[in-house]
Design a protein around this motif. Structure first.
Motif, PDB file in Angstrom:
ATOM      1  N   THR A  22       0.855  -1.181   0.000  1.00 57.15           N
ATOM      2  CA  THR A  22       0.000   0.000   0.000  1.00 57.15           C
ATOM      3  C   THR A  22       0.892   1.232   0.000  1.00 57.15           C
ATOM      4  N   ILE A  23       0.280   2.373  -0.238  1.00 58.17           N
ATOM      5  CA  ILE A  23       1.044   3.619  -0.305  1.00 58.17           C
ATOM      6  C   ILE A  23       0.686   4.505   0.880  1.00 58.17           C
ATOM      7  N   LEU A  24       1.563   5.456   1.179  1.00 52.06           N
ATOM      8  CA  LEU A  24       1.330   6.404   2.269  1.00 52.06           C
ATOM      9  C   LEU A  24       0.765   7.729   1.772  1.00 52.06           C
ATOM     10  N   SER A  25       1.069   8.086   0.537  1.00 48.99           N
ATOM     11  CA  SER A  25       0.586   9.363   0.004  1.00 48.99           C
ATOM     12  C   SER A  25       0.376   9.243  -1.503  1.00 48.99           C
ATOM     13  N   HIS A  26      -0.317  10.223  -2.045  1.00 50.25           N
ATOM     14  CA  HIS A  26      -0.563  10.224  -3.494  1.00 50.25           C
ATOM     15  C   HIS A  26       0.742  10.321  -4.279  1.00 50.25           C
ATOM     16  N   ALA A  27       1.774  10.914  -3.682  1.00 54.52           N
ATOM     17  CA  ALA A  27       3.074  11.043  -4.350  1.00 54.52           C
ATOM     18  C   ALA A  27       3.761   9.688  -4.535  1.00 54.52           C
ATOM     19  N   ASP A  28       3.297   8.659  -3.800  1.00 56.72           N
ATOM     20  CA  ASP A  28       3.878   7.316  -3.903  1.00 56.72           C
ATOM     21  C   ASP A  28       3.309   6.526  -5.076  1.00 56.72           C
ATOM     22  N   ARG A  29       2.517   7.177  -5.941  1.00 63.00           N
ATOM     23  CA  ARG A  29       1.848   6.439  -7.023  1.00 63.00           C
ATOM     24  C   ARG A  29       1.684   7.319  -8.257  1.00 63.00           C
ATOM     25  N   THR A  63       9.154   1.636  -6.244  1.00 66.56           N
ATOM     26  CA  THR A  63       9.774   0.322  -6.023  1.00 66.56           C
ATOM     27  C   THR A  63       8.993  -0.816  -6.675  1.00 66.56           C
ATOM     28  N   TRP A  64       7.867  -0.508  -7.287  1.00 65.89           N
ATOM     29  CA  TRP A  64       7.045  -1.538  -7.924  1.00 65.89           C
ATOM     30  C   TRP A  64       6.472  -0.962  -9.218  1.00 65.89           C
ATOM     31  N   ALA A  65       6.369  -1.807 -10.229  1.00 62.30           N
ATOM     32  CA  ALA A  65       5.801  -1.352 -11.505  1.00 62.30           C
ATOM     33  C   ALA A  65       5.052  -2.483 -12.182  1.00 62.30           C
ATOM     34  N   LYS A  66       3.956  -2.118 -12.848  1.00 57.75           N
ATOM     35  CA  LYS A  66       3.195  -3.061 -13.671  1.00 57.75           C
ATOM     36  C   LYS A  66       2.533  -2.241 -14.766  1.00 57.75           C
ATOM     37  N   GLU A  71       4.464   2.420  -8.212  1.00 57.65           N
ATOM     38  CA  GLU A  71       4.160   2.722  -6.813  1.00 57.65           C
ATOM     39  C   GLU A  71       5.388   2.500  -5.931  1.00 57.65           C
ATOM     40  N   ARG A  72       5.430   3.226  -4.826  1.00 58.74           N
ATOM     41  CA  ARG A  72       6.459   2.995  -3.807  1.00 58.74           C
ATOM     42  C   ARG A  72       5.803   2.156  -2.711  1.00 58.74           C
ATOM     43  N   LEU A  73       5.886   0.829  -2.885  1.00 61.66           N
ATOM     44  CA  LEU A  73       5.273  -0.110  -1.942  1.00 61.66           C
ATOM     45  C   LEU A  73       6.280  -0.629  -0.915  1.00 61.66           C
ATOM     46  N   HIS A 101       9.298  -5.782  -8.368  1.00 60.74           N
ATOM     47  CA  HIS A 101       9.692  -5.009  -7.192  1.00 60.74           C
ATOM     48  C   HIS A 101      11.184  -4.706  -7.256  1.00 60.74           C
ATOM     49  N   GLY A 102      11.543  -3.512  -6.810  1.00 61.97           N
ATOM     50  CA  GLY A 102      12.951  -3.169  -6.665  1.00 61.97           C
ATOM     51  C   GLY A 102      13.365  -3.408  -5.222  1.00 61.97           C
TER      52      GLY A 102
END
Length: 157
Positions: A22-29, A63-66, A71-73, A101-102
């Protein structure tokens, strides 16, 4: 019902990291406008309830992409006690190579107590003292509140 019941109480020098999904803020996605506000609030509340801190990061922003969704998960959090033991904790988001994932790399620098004196010097004559082994064993068995390699490092200081 106890005062702290229902709350996770960190003890000691804690660090927690990984894929929180999950993300913490809109900037993480980036790449989707799906409303994740409820999840973000729950995640932030959990971090606060556990009294964890985000040491920040450098490197890759996500750190994650599809497909076109990024997203920074993957994150790392530390306890306040951790920040008192380690003068610096650095988190680097590494590039994704074979996974969606990175990996994250966490590095820590332990604070060195200022002894003010010269370095310790072992005196060979000490091993001939009748209480030498007993004193060494008593000192070695003193608890440090840490585990693993951190426990060993503290004992060797």
């Amino acid at each position: 019902m106890g005062q702290n019941e229902g709350h996770l109480e960190p003890s000691g020098w804690n660090a927690m990291g990984g894929d929180f999904n999950t993300i913490l803020s809109h900037a993480d996605r980036v790449g989707s406008d799906t409303n994740r506000q409820g999840e973000m609030i729950d995640f932030a509340k959990t971090i606060e309830d556990c009294r964890l801190l985000d040491p920040g990061y450098d490197g890759a922003e996500y750190t994650w992409a599809k497909n076109w969704l990024f997203e920074r998960l993957d994150k790392m959090f530390v306890s306040e006690a951790w920040t008192k033991i380690f003068e610096a904790s650095r988190v680097t988001n590494l590039p994704r190579v074979t996974s969606d994932h990175g990996p994250i790399l966490a590095r820590c620098k332990m604070t060195r107590p200022n002894t003010g004196g010269s370095g310790f010097r072992f005196q060979n004559m000490w091993i001939r003292h009748e209480s030498f082994m007993e004193i060494v064993q008593d000192c070695w068995e003193q608890p440090t509140g840490a585990a693993g390699l951190l426990n060993l490092q503290i004992k060797l200081i």
